[in-house]
Design a protein around this motif. Sequence first.
Motif, short mmCIF file in Angstrom:
data_model
loop_
_atom_site.label_atom_id
_atom_site.label_comp_id
_atom_site.label_asym_id
_atom_site.label_seq_id
_atom_site.Cartn_x
_atom_site.Cartn_y
_atom_site.Cartn_z
N GLN A 137 1.00 -2.25 3.71
CA GLN A 137 0.88 -2.03 2.26
C GLN A 137 -0.31 -2.77 1.67
OE1 GLN A 137 4.39 -1.58 -0.17
NE2 GLN A 137 5.74 -1.68 1.60
N TRP A 138 -0.94 -3.65 2.46
CA TRP A 138 -2.11 -4.32 1.88
C TRP A 138 -3.26 -4.54 2.86
CZ3 TRP A 138 -3.55 -9.62 2.81
CH2 TRP A 138 -2.69 -10.34 3.67
N SER A 139 -2.97 -4.68 4.15
CA SER A 139 -4.06 -4.92 5.09
C SER A 139 -4.89 -3.66 5.29
CB SER A 139 -3.49 -5.35 6.44
OG SER A 139 -3.06 -6.67 6.37
N PRO A 140 -6.18 -3.81 5.53
CA PRO A 140 -7.00 -2.64 5.77
C PRO A 140 -6.48 -1.86 6.99
CG PRO A 140 -8.39 -4.57 5.48
CD PRO A 140 -6.97 -5.05 5.57
N SER A 141 -6.50 -0.55 6.88
CA SER A 141 -6.08 0.24 8.04
C SER A 141 -7.31 0.46 8.91
CB SER A 141 -5.48 1.56 7.58
OG SER A 141 -6.33 2.17 6.64
N ASP B 369 4.52 -8.33 -7.25
CA ASP B 369 3.35 -8.92 -7.93
C ASP B 369 2.18 -9.08 -6.96
OD1 ASP B 369 4.22 -11.17 -6.54
OD2 ASP B 369 4.08 -12.53 -8.24
N MET B 370 2.49 -9.30 -5.68
CA MET B 370 1.44 -9.39 -4.66
C MET B 370 0.74 -8.05 -4.47
SD MET B 370 2.16 -9.75 -0.60
CE MET B 370 0.92 -9.27 0.59
N LEU B 371 1.54 -7.00 -4.28
CA LEU B 371 0.98 -5.70 -3.91
C LEU B 371 0.40 -4.95 -5.11
CD1 LEU B 371 3.79 -4.63 -1.42
CD2 LEU B 371 1.46 -5.33 -0.83
N MET B 372 1.03 -5.05 -6.24
CA MET B 372 0.57 -4.29 -7.42
C MET B 372 -0.39 -5.13 -8.26
SD MET B 372 2.10 -1.49 -6.87
CE MET B 372 1.96 -0.56 -8.38
N GLY B 373 -0.14 -6.42 -8.38
CA GLY B 373 -0.93 -7.24 -9.28
C GLY B 373 -1.92 -8.18 -8.62
N LEU B 374 -1.95 -8.17 -7.29
CA LEU B 374 -2.80 -9.06 -6.51
C LEU B 374 -2.56 -10.52 -6.90
CD1 LEU B 374 -4.90 -8.43 -4.24
CD2 LEU B 374 -6.67 -9.06 -5.87
N VAL B 463 -18.44 -9.30 -4.86
CA VAL B 463 -17.62 -8.10 -5.01
C VAL B 463 -16.85 -8.19 -6.32
CG1 VAL B 463 -17.29 -7.78 -2.52
CG2 VAL B 463 -15.62 -9.12 -3.81
N ARG B 464 -16.43 -7.04 -6.81
CA ARG B 464 -15.43 -7.05 -7.87
C ARG B 464 -14.23 -6.28 -7.34
NH1 ARG B 464 -15.46 -2.33 -10.77
NH2 ARG B 464 -17.17 -0.95 -10.20
N LEU B 465 -13.07 -6.60 -7.85
CA LEU B 465 -11.85 -6.02 -7.30
C LEU B 465 -11.37 -4.86 -8.17
CD1 LEU B 465 -10.11 -9.35 -6.36
CD2 LEU B 465 -11.52 -7.87 -4.95
N VAL B 466 -10.91 -3.82 -7.50
CA VAL B 466 -10.41 -2.65 -8.22
C VAL B 466 -9.08 -2.21 -7.64
CG1 VAL B 466 -12.68 -1.81 -8.94
CG2 VAL B 466 -11.78 -1.11 -6.73
N PHE B 467 -8.26 -1.66 -8.52
CA PHE B 467 -6.93 -1.17 -8.14
C PHE B 467 -7.09 0.29 -7.71
CE2 PHE B 467 -2.75 0.67 -9.45
CZ PHE B 467 -1.92 -0.13 -8.69
N ARG B 468 -6.73 0.60 -6.48
CA ARG B 468 -6.97 1.95 -5.96
C ARG B 468 -5.79 2.44 -5.13
NH1 ARG B 468 -12.62 3.51 -6.10
NH2 ARG B 468 -13.33 2.53 -8.02
N GLY B 477 5.18 12.68 -0.48
CA GLY B 477 4.63 12.73 -1.83
C GLY B 477 4.51 11.38 -2.51
N PHE B 478 4.40 10.32 -1.71
CA PHE B 478 4.30 8.98 -2.30
C PHE B 478 2.86 8.48 -2.19
CE2 PHE B 478 4.87 4.33 -2.43
CZ PHE B 478 5.71 4.22 -3.52
N LYS B 479 2.47 7.70 -3.18
CA LYS B 479 1.15 7.06 -3.14
C LYS B 479 1.35 5.57 -3.08
CE LYS B 479 -2.20 10.06 -5.42
NZ LYS B 479 -2.87 10.32 -6.69
N ARG B 480 0.60 4.95 -2.18
CA ARG B 480 0.64 3.50 -2.05
C ARG B 480 -0.63 2.95 -2.69
NH1 ARG B 480 0.79 2.14 4.14
NH2 ARG B 480 2.99 2.63 4.11
N TYR B 481 -0.47 1.98 -3.57
CA TYR B 481 -1.64 1.39 -4.24
C TYR B 481 -1.87 -0.03 -3.75
CZ TYR B 481 -1.11 5.21 -7.64
OH TYR B 481 -1.00 6.43 -8.24
N PHE B 482 -3.10 -0.44 -3.76
CA PHE B 482 -3.44 -1.85 -3.56
C PHE B 482 -4.84 -2.07 -4.12
CE2 PHE B 482 -4.62 -5.64 -0.93
CZ PHE B 482 -3.69 -6.49 -1.51
N TRP B 483 -5.29 -3.28 -3.98
CA TRP B 483 -6.60 -3.65 -4.52
C TRP B 483 -7.67 -3.55 -3.44
CZ3 TRP B 483 -7.40 -5.07 -9.69
CH2 TRP B 483 -6.24 -5.07 -10.47
#
Lengths: 400, 499
Positions: A137-141, B369-374, B463-468, B477-483
């Motif tokens: 869910q967070w590490s680069p694939s 908060d880790m995965l969605m909010g970094l 770098v700058r960080l972006v939520f993608r 049909g699920f989307k996983r988000y991270f920074w």
Amino acid sequence: MATGIKDKVAIVGMGCSKFGERWDSGPEELMVEAYLEAMQDAGIEPTQIDAAWFSTHIDDIGTGKGGTPLSLALRLPNIAVTRVENFCASGSEALRGAVYAVASGACDIALAVGVEKLKDTGYGGLPVGNMGTLNPQWSPSGSAPGNFAQLASAYRAKHGVAKEDLKRAIAHVSVKSHANGAKNPKAHLRNEVSEEQVMNAPMIAEPLGLFDCCGVSDGAAAAIVTTPEIAKAMGRKDIVTVKAMQLSVSNGLESQHNSWDGSYFHTARIAAKKAYKEGGIDNPREQVSMMEVHDCFSITELVTMEDLFISPEGGAVKDVMDGFYDSDGKVPCQIDGGLKCFGHPIGASGLRMAYEMYLQLQGRAGERQLPNPKIGLTHNLGGAPSQNVCSVTIIGAEGA
Amino acid sequence: MAEQTVGLTGFGGYIPRLRLQRKAIAQANAWVAPNFLGKAKGERSMANWDEDSVTMAVEAARDLLGPDDDRSHVDAVYFGSTTMPFADRLNSGIISAALTLEDHVRAIDVSSTQRAGTSALMQALTSAKSGETRNGLVLASDHRKTKAVTAQELDFGDGAAALSVGTDNVIAKYLGGASLTVDFVDHFRGDTEEFDYNWEERWVRDEGFSKIVPRAVKSALGDAGLKAEDIAHFVLPSVFGMKFIAGLAKKCGLNPEVARDTLAANCGETGTAHALVMLINTLQTEAKPGDKVLVAQFGGGCDALIFEVTDKLSTMSGKRGIAGSLAERVEENNYMKFLTFNGLVEWERGMRAEQDKKTALTTLYRNEDMLMGLVGGRCTETGVIQFPRSRISVNPNKHTVDTQEPYKFAEKKAKILSWSADYLSFSMNPPNHYGMVVFDEGGRIMMDFTDVETGNVESGMEVRLVFRVKEVDEKRGFKRYFWKAVPIPASVAGAQAAE
């Protein structure tokens, strides 16, 4: 107070299958191939084996989980079989288990077998896998080359090495291994290549080209270990003993703490220091006769020369280009072709490294035999530079 | 008691940096649709493969809030879009989590019409006026999927707008507005459909826009107690061109010259976001204190809102907004890439792409908060900062236990320590760039890079960080988000000069 492993355990038999794209064999046949050679070498009966350690990394396309695949394939006499898994260092773990069992006095004779059947995926490179439910869910694939390639960017930044110079040095690493592999009938890749060929090969992960990456191979290797006393009672001469066996595992410092600069293996340095201490090596550059290191990628081998304290910090590029690690150099490295050309069936690799050291120490390495080696070092790594397990094992002639 | 001033208190914008050249689209399709060659002018914004309406809204909101805002004052989020990634999962909840808003925030999705952005804004204004909410965040964003060889793929663009609504430091005071609801079906998208179905343009123009918009404008003027000639800026998205909009303005009694740029030439129409996108662009480029701005959006009727610009507008001069976003552009001439990013081509991704992308929702929530909010951790005893947070500190000198407080990484300064451009692993936009990102204040994360110029990455680069979008689980049909980290090439020269 622990007294270490030095000279407590002897290797009396080893075997190794032909590595490569073994379309003809499943993991079972590969294990049998290595095992029969080791048994013949040791001259023992299956009933004499007290316990076995079995290493394989990727269970979903290989043998499956547990100890049964080994016991079934070899028809072992219902003895203990422990499956071990520690990424690409799994083979060294199997050997460690067997050696420790003998050293403890729990076993007279123990068997270690490592295997990997990689070429049942349908594509090149290593299979893609998940590491639990949080990591993806967070590490680069990414891929193994993409992870190891990062050593190059950090090493260049740290030591101020020009892109072109590092590219040529790592090319030389591969050229040397190809030259060695060409002399090894069991090696996967047996063609010599030139520096230009390596440097101009298609890019896999910047700056690693195709020839900077090791072979993805099927194969198995096996070792039979006992005490030096039993080895002598078996009539063995030129006894090869284990001098040191160390494993260091990352605790998150490299990936989470800013004290690591990304250009070296934190674990390798720790394992090497401990192994030299355990094996009584004061000056590795002078005392180590030969090495098989974990050259999954050319850049890994280059930085490892410094992590093992053979080359001085920042000095690996010069040593490599000077031929210090070539087969006719001061400390020949990857004499059997290494992961690069012998191949890298993950669960077998650590044992394959020991196999070459064992043959060399006994003067049985054929065309690639080195003159009178006394101390051999194997370095077996698993994971990625930022998070890994690193094994350093020293094997030598008894009394060396 | 003086009347409470309610209005816009800030803005932010985000237009994806890729600008697909319409010439590239029209030329590729000329064999089947030579009629589109006449539209082969200018460029449209094009989202990267890992952007959707949610990620773009997050970017617009971050632009509005700025890096130093602790965001605890935001008490409402209204998200307008017809391209929300989830039909049933609160999309504004995803945005709230990414922005690390407090969980007492009122988050509402507004959808099903091109008016969703303006309707969201009206709700926020009403709520602020009543005092129910003090600091509302209005976000509108769209990433509309279009069939190949359509006028829409040429006309549309991707983008997002953000407005904050409140009573303090108002930059544009809300004077009044009106909503007209008419079930005029110029286009529709059935609930099982990916694409819009469009009726004849001439009917939409003459029977729809031309008749419905003036009624809404008239009502809004009446509500605000203004005359048509008071309006200095008329903001109305329409793909029928500036001449048509000027004519429509005249029909409404406005001066035709107050019709504002639809950004057709350099952006394209960004759906529900577009009225707000145009409004923000107007505030950034043409509006002066005292100007009255009429914002209208057509769709199932029409919304019309009127604002008066205040002298506080100058406090926004440093914002990227829409004008700044439009300036941050990279020309894209590869129409195939556009089709591929938008899922319009069945391409061979290789066996590596077959990996199951199932997301453990339990794990996601445990680490939200880790995965969605970094959000990582900071040791209250040693000050060591780390990602992820853990019970035992990573500090090699002192592995303190249970000393970590949450620490937000998303707005912190960071540089590349190590990286690679990986051609082996699967990527929707190869080569797959990733590497170790080290934060100036402490902490590091091995992370994906995005919006990368291949060949223009180096250790030491900022770098700058972006939520993608991290992964798309097509099976479920699920989307996983991270920074992800976006390298800033210009920063290397600066870093070297500093050395």
